[in-house]
Design a protein around this motif. Structure first.
Motif, short mmCIF file in Angstrom:
data_model
loop_
_atom_site.label_atom_id
_atom_site.label_comp_id
_atom_site.label_asym_id
_atom_site.label_seq_id
_atom_site.Cartn_x
_atom_site.Cartn_y
_atom_site.Cartn_z
N VAL A 1 0.86 -1.19 0.00
CA VAL A 1 0.00 0.00 0.00
C VAL A 1 0.89 1.23 0.00
O VAL A 1 1.67 1.46 0.93
CB VAL A 1 -0.93 0.02 1.23
N SER A 2 0.78 2.02 -1.05
CA SER A 2 1.62 3.19 -1.18
C SER A 2 0.78 4.39 -1.58
O SER A 2 -0.38 4.27 -1.96
CB SER A 2 2.73 2.95 -2.21
N GLY A 3 1.39 5.55 -1.52
CA GLY A 3 0.70 6.79 -1.88
C GLY A 3 1.44 7.97 -1.29
O GLY A 3 2.28 7.81 -0.40
N LEU B 1 -5.92 1.44 6.05
CA LEU B 1 -5.58 0.11 6.56
C LEU B 1 -6.32 -0.20 7.86
O LEU B 1 -6.73 -1.34 8.08
CB LEU B 1 -4.07 0.00 6.77
N GLU B 2 -6.48 0.79 8.70
CA GLU B 2 -7.22 0.62 9.95
C GLU B 2 -8.64 0.13 9.69
O GLU B 2 -9.07 -0.91 10.19
CB GLU B 2 -7.25 1.94 10.71
N PHE C 1 -0.13 -6.79 4.72
CA PHE C 1 -0.07 -5.49 4.07
C PHE C 1 1.26 -4.82 4.41
O PHE C 1 1.66 -4.79 5.58
CB PHE C 1 -1.22 -4.59 4.56
N VAL C 2 1.91 -4.28 3.41
CA VAL C 2 3.15 -3.53 3.62
C VAL C 2 2.84 -2.07 3.31
O VAL C 2 2.63 -1.70 2.15
CB VAL C 2 4.29 -4.04 2.72
N GLU C 3 2.78 -1.25 4.35
CA GLU C 3 2.51 0.18 4.17
C GLU C 3 3.84 0.91 4.03
O GLU C 3 4.69 0.85 4.92
CB GLU C 3 1.74 0.75 5.36
N LEU D 1 11.24 -1.44 -4.73
CA LEU D 1 11.39 -2.51 -3.75
C LEU D 1 10.05 -3.01 -3.25
O LEU D 1 9.91 -4.18 -2.89
CB LEU D 1 12.25 -2.04 -2.58
N VAL D 2 9.05 -2.12 -3.21
CA VAL D 2 7.72 -2.54 -2.77
C VAL D 2 7.18 -3.58 -3.74
O VAL D 2 6.64 -4.61 -3.35
CB VAL D 2 6.76 -1.34 -2.70
N ALA D 3 7.31 -3.30 -5.03
CA ALA D 3 6.82 -4.23 -6.04
C ALA D 3 7.53 -5.57 -5.97
O ALA D 3 6.98 -6.60 -6.37
CB ALA D 3 7.00 -3.61 -7.43
#
Length: 357
Positions: free
Chosen positions: A85-87, A97-98, A179-181, A191-193
């Motif tokens: 999860v990015s932005g 996410l909460e 989930f990786v925030e 790296l997220v991908a």
């Protein structure tokens, strides 16, 4: 599609351990790798937290224990759906996410949600405020949830060094959704991908730079896009922004995957659009598994992390050699004074290494 199936993103883990809330605040210190793995498999969240601390450690004495722990946990991993999860900052990643995590747990009795929240840290002293856990109060209280904030340490894309290993431990503990925030500071999210099955990008309307915030690199990596903060008076602006993004996405269709990135309007605060978003995620997972792309992507990621681990290991090995450090220090002085270009200096140092092999 029923409400329950709409929020069902991935199948549960066979023979997954039950999360034991009694052990969330307990735990022993200085447990060995085998004891930690046993605790993690039994649902001891304190053991999971300690295991992640172990793999995050850069101390030489912890590396062997971390290797043993990860080796044992690996055969129990791989059954969760991994979502990045990015932005941009302020888009509402933690709020989303909460509420999304709580909704998922309410609708899916077998679901277990882990959030690996990577906080920004100082490039000088690597300190971090680690505030994400305090912003996910309701999710953090749930007996089937686990939130782990980690300092990024200035890593590219805001991904903590041991996030990959933490993910393996979470899966070994029976979590079905990880989930990786990310930090979301405008750095490369490459790296997220390389960590997740699905890259979810959160955008928001009304900023005047929706497309500026989603540049070509993000466009190509985003598997699903959610237009957050689309509630109330922002709805019309959100619809316009979503239309602009959809038009831009036509230039970046993932032809090799035969997948067109969907754009869904949501409100992380109000919980609006969660059903539609869950369907997008479920459709993505189903599509990629049918096409044989799901496991192929994971195999490519494993090779990526092997190469990265090897590169980092070589850096540590060379850094421990006195001759290397002496030669490097001399070249640094020449580069700083302008007597030698950075690129030529790098080649000179690498040539010395080649002569020694």
């Amino acid at each position: 599609m029923s409400k329950k199936s709409a929020l069902h993103i991935s199948k549960g883990v066979e023979d997954a351990p039950s999360i034991n809330p009694r052990l969330r605040v307990q735990g022993k210190s200085s447990l060995g790798a085998e004891e930690l793995l046993a605790g993690i498999r039994s649902g001891d969240l304190a053991a999971l937290a300690q295991g992640i601390t172990l793999v995050e450690s850069s101390a030489v004495k912890d590396r062997e224990q971390a290797r043993v722990l990860l080796s044992g946990a690996l055969k129990f991993s791989g059954n969760a759906l991994r979502i990045g999860v990015s932005g941009v900052p302020g888009v509402g990643k933690s709020t989303f996410l909460e509420h999304y995590g709580v909704r998922l747990l309410e609708r899916e009795p077998e679901a277990r949600v882990a959030v690996l929240a990577v906080d920004p840290s100082s490039s000088k002293n690597h300190g971090s405020i680690l505030g994400d856990k305090t912003r996910m109060v309701d999710l953090g209280k749930h007996s089937r949830a686990f939130i782990r904030p980690s300092a990024s340490g200035g890593a590219l894309g805001g991904v903590a060094r041991a996030t990959k290993e933490a993910m393996i431990l979470c899966e070994a503990a029976g979590f079905t959704h990880v989930f990786v925030e990310t930090v979301g500071v405008g750095q490369s999210e490459t790296l997220v991908a390389q960590l997740v099955d699905c890259f979810l990008f959160l955008a928001m309307p009304g900023t005047g730079d929706e497309l500026q915030g989603i540049k070509k690199g993000i466009m190509e990596m985003a598997d699903v896009i959610a237009m957050n903060k689309s509630e109330g008076q922002r709805r019309a602006a959100a619809e316009r922004s979503a239309l602009e993004i959809k038009r831009a996405l036509q230039l970046f269709v993932k032809g090799h995957e035969e997948w067109i990135t969907p754009v869904t309007l949501i409100s992380g605060l109000e919980g609006e659009g969660f059903e539609e978003l869950a369907q997008d995620l479920e459709r993505y997972e189903r599509h990629h598994k049918i096409k044989g792309l799901f496991e192929r992507k994971r195999a490519e990621q494993r090779l990526f992390w092997f190469e990265r681990s090897l590169s980092e290991g070589l850096d540590r090995l060379l850094a421990g050699m006195e001759s290397w450090n002496t030669a490097k220090a001399a070249l640094r002085e020449q580069v700083a004074s302008g007597a030698l270009s950075p690129f030529e200096a790098g080649e000179v140092l690498l040539e010395r290494v080649r002569r020694n092999f």
